[in-house]
Design a protein around this motif. Structure first.
Motif, PDB file in Angstrom:
ATOM      1  N   ARG A   6       2.309  -1.683  -8.743  1.00  0.00           N
ATOM      2  CA  ARG A   6       1.156  -1.116  -9.438  1.00  0.00           C
ATOM      3  C   ARG A   6       0.538  -1.949 -10.523  1.00  0.00           C
ATOM      4  N   LYS A   7       1.112  -2.932 -10.805  1.00  0.00           N
ATOM      5  CA  LYS A   7       0.674  -3.794 -12.014  1.00  0.00           C
ATOM      6  C   LYS A   7       0.141  -5.309 -11.174  1.00  0.00           C
ATOM      7  N   ILE A   8       0.232  -5.207 -10.106  1.00  0.00           N
ATOM      8  CA  ILE A   8      -0.198  -6.777  -9.566  1.00  0.00           C
ATOM      9  C   ILE A   8      -1.775  -6.443  -9.341  1.00  0.00           C
ATOM     10  N   ASP A   9      -2.252  -7.719  -8.952  1.00  0.00           N
ATOM     11  CA  ASP A   9      -3.528  -7.764  -8.764  1.00  0.00           C
ATOM     12  C   ASP A   9      -4.071  -6.902  -7.699  1.00  0.00           C
ATOM     13  N   ARG A  10      -5.006  -6.051  -7.591  1.00  0.00           N
ATOM     14  CA  ARG A  10      -5.142  -5.056  -6.567  1.00  0.00           C
ATOM     15  C   ARG A  10      -6.241  -5.766  -5.876  1.00  0.00           C
ATOM     16  N   ALA A  11      -7.237  -6.254  -6.475  1.00  0.00           N
ATOM     17  CA  ALA A  11      -8.396  -6.743  -5.530  1.00  0.00           C
ATOM     18  C   ALA A  11      -7.962  -7.648  -4.829  1.00  0.00           C
ATOM     19  N   TYR A  17      12.019  -6.415  -4.386  1.00  0.00           N
ATOM     20  CA  TYR A  17      11.143  -6.169  -5.533  1.00  0.00           C
ATOM     21  C   TYR A  17      11.923  -5.625  -6.716  1.00  0.00           C
ATOM     22  N   ALA A  18      12.586  -4.669  -6.312  1.00  0.00           N
ATOM     23  CA  ALA A  18      13.597  -3.786  -7.196  1.00  0.00           C
ATOM     24  C   ALA A  18      14.938  -4.629  -7.880  1.00  0.00           C
ATOM     25  N   TYR A  78       1.373   1.238  -0.415  1.00  0.00           N
ATOM     26  CA  TYR A  78       2.245   0.399  -0.509  1.00  0.00           C
ATOM     27  C   TYR A  78       3.436   0.793  -1.494  1.00  0.00           C
ATOM     28  N   ALA A  79       2.712   1.149  -2.827  1.00  0.00           N
ATOM     29  CA  ALA A  79       3.708   1.272  -3.842  1.00  0.00           C
ATOM     30  C   ALA A  79       4.334   2.604  -3.605  1.00  0.00           C
TER      31      ALA A  79
END
Length: 215
Positions: A80-85, A60-61, A45-46
């Protein structure tokens, strides 16, 4: 929601717990995808948002939102800094036996293997003709991966055609707010009521077909 309605005296008598379907549009379509068994992939997604600068990626931007109809500024979202899990967790609910997905959000973010493992019927519907459907919601590729999927498009429509018919003066009011999306304009000469009629038929037929008792 299933738990609540299945135990609510007002609704429990008309709910068949063995034949539950879910219908989702846009971000609701993303929720329905995950309820059916699809899992999101954060890095995919990123990467998509690294190059795609419209729709969800643009939100988001943008660094802009609204509270009580007033614009506010906020920091841009670094995906890329959000909670990946949490982003990639399974949200499968095995009580759901059929899913209808209309312009599902996060279309570029699903793990391909998770789609191949979905065991229930998936009915994908895109609003628009081939070549006009935004990358953010195009579902033909998703339907090709899911083993029990069908795919349809609604010509003369766009993403916002699913929304209610606009009130008189609605388009002008949105323009005065600086809204750039064609929320009240369906294009190609079709009325929103006509588009809704097509959608209702598609959704009803999909649920009747996929939730019927086996013969």
């Amino acid at each position: 929601m299933i738990d609540r309605l299945a135990t609510d005296p007002q609704f429990s008598s008309v709910i068949d717990r063995d034949h539950i379907g879910v219908v989702g549009f846009s971000l609701g379509g993303a929720a329905a995808m995950e309820i059916a068994g699809a899992r999101a992939n954060l890095e995919a997604y990123a990467r998509y948002c690294d190059t795609y600068k419209k729709w969800d990626c643009a939100w988001y931007a943008a660094g802009r939102a609204y509270v009580d109809d007033r614009p506010i500024a906020f920091d841009k979202v670094d995906l890329r800094k959000i909670d990946r899990a949490r982003f990639e967790q399974s949200n499968l609910d095995r009580r759901v036996k059929s899913a209808v997905l209309i312009d599902p959000g996060l279309a570029q973010a699903y793990d391909a293997q998770s789609l191949k493992e979905i065991a229930i019927a998936m009915t994908f519907i895109n609003l628009g003709s081939p070549g006009t459907i935004p990358a953010a919601v195009i579902a033909s590729g998703l339907a090709a991966l899911a083993p029990h999927a069908s795919y349809a498009t609604v010509a003369g429509a766009d993403h916002f055609s699913f929304l209610p018919e606009c009130k008189e003066g609605g388009a002008e009011l949105l323009k005065s707010f600086g809204e750039v999306d064609p929320i009240c304009n369906d294009g190609e000469g079709r009325s929103r009521a006509d588009i809704h009629s097509d959608l209702i038929d598609l959704v009803r037929e999909a649920l009747q077909l996929t939730l019927k008792e086996p013969s």
